[in-house]
Design an enzyme around this catalytic site. Structure first.
Site, mmCIF file in Angstrom:
data_model
loop_
_atom_site.group_PDB
_atom_site.id
_atom_site.type_symbol
_atom_site.label_atom_id
_atom_site.label_comp_id
_atom_site.label_asym_id
_atom_site.label_seq_id
_atom_site.Cartn_x
_atom_site.Cartn_y
_atom_site.Cartn_z
ATOM 1 N N HIS A 90 -26.068 -10.515 -1.289
ATOM 2 C CA HIS A 90 -27.263 -10.253 -2.081
ATOM 3 C C HIS A 90 -28.201 -11.561 -1.653
ATOM 4 C CE1 HIS A 90 -26.394 -13.501 -4.975
ATOM 5 N NE2 HIS A 90 -25.222 -13.237 -4.935
ATOM 6 N N ASP A 92 -30.968 -12.264 -3.587
ATOM 7 C CA ASP A 92 -31.670 -13.009 -4.827
ATOM 8 C C ASP A 92 -30.814 -14.102 -5.193
ATOM 9 O OD1 ASP A 92 -29.673 -11.092 -5.733
ATOM 10 O OD2 ASP A 92 -30.343 -11.641 -7.921
ATOM 11 N N ASP A 123 -24.472 -18.860 -2.350
ATOM 12 C CA ASP A 123 -24.448 -17.770 -3.292
ATOM 13 C C ASP A 123 -26.105 -17.111 -3.143
ATOM 14 O OD1 ASP A 123 -23.867 -15.821 -5.103
ATOM 15 O OD2 ASP A 123 -24.384 -17.330 -6.692
ATOM 16 N N GLU A 156 -28.723 -9.106 -8.069
ATOM 17 C CA GLU A 156 -27.486 -9.020 -8.168
ATOM 18 C C GLU A 156 -27.202 -10.298 -9.351
ATOM 19 O OE1 GLU A 156 -23.391 -10.908 -8.838
ATOM 20 O OE2 GLU A 156 -25.129 -11.857 -8.187
ATOM 21 N N GLU A 157 -28.042 -11.508 -9.507
ATOM 22 C CA GLU A 157 -27.995 -12.555 -10.330
ATOM 23 C C GLU A 157 -28.470 -12.227 -11.434
ATOM 24 O OE1 GLU A 157 -26.204 -14.741 -9.700
ATOM 25 O OE2 GLU A 157 -26.324 -15.671 -7.678
ATOM 26 N N HIS A 423 -24.854 -21.709 -8.986
ATOM 27 C CA HIS A 423 -25.681 -21.563 -10.299
ATOM 28 C C HIS A 423 -26.141 -23.181 -11.027
ATOM 29 C CE1 HIS A 423 -24.244 -16.902 -11.204
ATOM 30 N NE2 HIS A 423 -24.413 -17.314 -10.014
#
Length: 454
Positions: A90, A92, A123, A156-157, A423
């Protein structure tokens, strides 16, 4: 790393990979227009589409998904009769959070201490670069032996389910014999790992109202019901004294069988402050891979800066509940909502809005694809055997794909090992992990093609 043509090719491509990752990281592609302009996600999607076209992919398309985001799709045909492998990543990313806490700019790939720092570096923009490296290495060494589909998600996030809904409406699009989800990570740097389980997730927004408007705390405090105090009571009810999640009706005593997570290692990885206890019960692996976990991820009420001496009339919180394999996320949501309503004090008005949900995932770690990956990992990580672990995070698409394609073998690998700090501020990727996992993925595709011909 043992020298072989594929590993040598990947090594030679690493400078290009770094330059491309820097271009991709530069997009502030947070799929929330309240945080970043939508144009940033659109630019990132176009970058991914152009990269696929340059590698000879056909049918490259930006798919408008029901949540308003764009996923990027492409197809690379392989030899006649070859199996089809779907590669996922992903583009995003999570918000930058506190920019002042970043040592280097969050959307500027920066090398430091042997790692590459930047939001999305691990990520999961790095996951897309990993797929490109693997495919380029194969093209340079006889060609890609399988048909390849690539899907790069754009939200996705956010957990809004755009790609899941699109896949359900177009079930033929992502059909494959094997699926490699490039959004997980090794248990730690240098230890090859596939993720066999994922906790699911439900997210709710709780609003408590007690008054028509804020009141002077000196004139009315002591009798006027305080909405923030009511919310605090509700939130506290979700945990036992030791911090374990206690939602009435929700099982919370399962045990993890397999690779364990030593407490000292977890404390270091999680950067727990000296003297602060861990929360919950059982082993660390039990707590983060096999049991539910509730987290209050945001509260809205009067800010400290400029706070007035008044009784709050309204307060709001967002709650994330991680749901382990073996439990149903929809049922967990019902139990969470019922618990919140039951524990709201003083007959305060409470409303609970669901804002996201994804089911937990359990892979078949004994499938032929896992054997092919284990053999590939031995080449990429000489002297190390592939480990199977769980992951506390959620990738809702995994369940959608397993339901749509029940015969497909699904593997989860990636760059989000503990030092990556995904994150969080100062996210980074290990270039050595990027190189080794690209080699592993390339050899996996070779092994998988061979196993399907046998």
């Amino acid at each position: 790393m043992t020298a072989n043509p594929i590993s040598e090719t990947v090594a030679s491509l690493m400078p290009r990979a770094k330059a491309e990752l820097a271009e991709l990281v530069a997009f502030e592609s947070v799929a929330d227009p309240a945080v970043a302009p939508k144009s940033e996600c659109e630019a990132a999607a176009n970058w991914v589409a152009d990269a696929l076209r340059s590698e000879g992919f056909q049918d490259v398309a930006l798919l408008g998904t029901p949540d308003g985001s764009q996923s990027v799709y492409g197809f690379l045909p392989g030899p006649e009769g070859a199996p089809t492998v779907l590669l996922y990543a992903h583009y995003d990313v999570q918000p930058k959070l506190d920019e002042s806490a970043w040592v280097s700019p969050p959307f500027e790939l920066t090398e430091r201490d042997g790692r590459w720092f930047g939001r999305g570096a691990a990520d999961c923009k790095g996951g897309f670069i990993m797929h490109l490296l693997a495919l380029r290495a194969l093209e340079a060494n006889g060609g890609v032996p399988v048909s390849v589909k690539v899907i790069v998600e754009g939200s996705e996030e956010q957990g809004t389910g755009g790609l899941e809904r699109y896949a359900e409406a177009h079930p033929e699009l992502l059909a494959a014999d094997a699926i490699v989800i490039g959004d997980a990570g090794n248990f730690r740097v240098g230890l090859p790992t596939v993720t066999a389980t994922l906790r699911g997730m439900t997210m709710v927004r709780v609003t408590i109202d007690t008054l028509e408007g804020n009141l002077h705390s000196g004139q009315f405090g002591g009798a006027a019901p305080d909405a923030l105090a009511a919310l605090i009571r509700v939130l506290d009810s979700l945990r036992a004294e030791d911090g374990a999640t206690v939602i009435e009706g929700l099982e919370a005593d399962a045990a993890w069988e397999g690779l364990q997570y030593p407490e000292a290692d977890f404390r270091k990885d999680a950067r727990v402050l000296d003297g602060v206890d861990l929360i919950g019960r059982g082993t660390v692996a039990d707590r983060i891979w096999a049991r539910p976990a509730v987290t209050v991820i945001g509260i809205d009420c009067s800010p400290v800066a400029g706070a007035a001496p008044s009784v709050p009339a309204s307060a709001r919180a967002q709650i994330s509940l991680r749901v382990p394999p073996g439990q149903d996320a929809a049922e967990a949501t019902k139990l969470l909502c019922a618990h919140i309503e039951k524990h709201t004090p003083w007959n305060a008005r409470v409303s609970v809005e669901q804002v996201g949900q994804g089911q937990p995932f359990l892979a078949d770690a004994g499938s032929p694809a896992y054997t092919a990956m284990a053999d590939a990992m031995r080449i990429a990580y000489p002297g190390r055997e592939m480990q199977t672990a769980g992951m506390g995070g959620s990738i809702p698409l995994c369940n959608t794909l397993s339901e749509l394609y029940p015969s497909a073998e699904i593997l989860l690998i990636g760059l989000s090992e503990p030092d990556a700090r995904i994150h969080a501020v100062n996210e980074s990727v290990s270039p050595e992990e990027l190189e080794r996992l690209s080699v592993a993925e390339a050899h996996f595709l070779v092994n998988y093609a061979r196993s399907r011909r046998a």
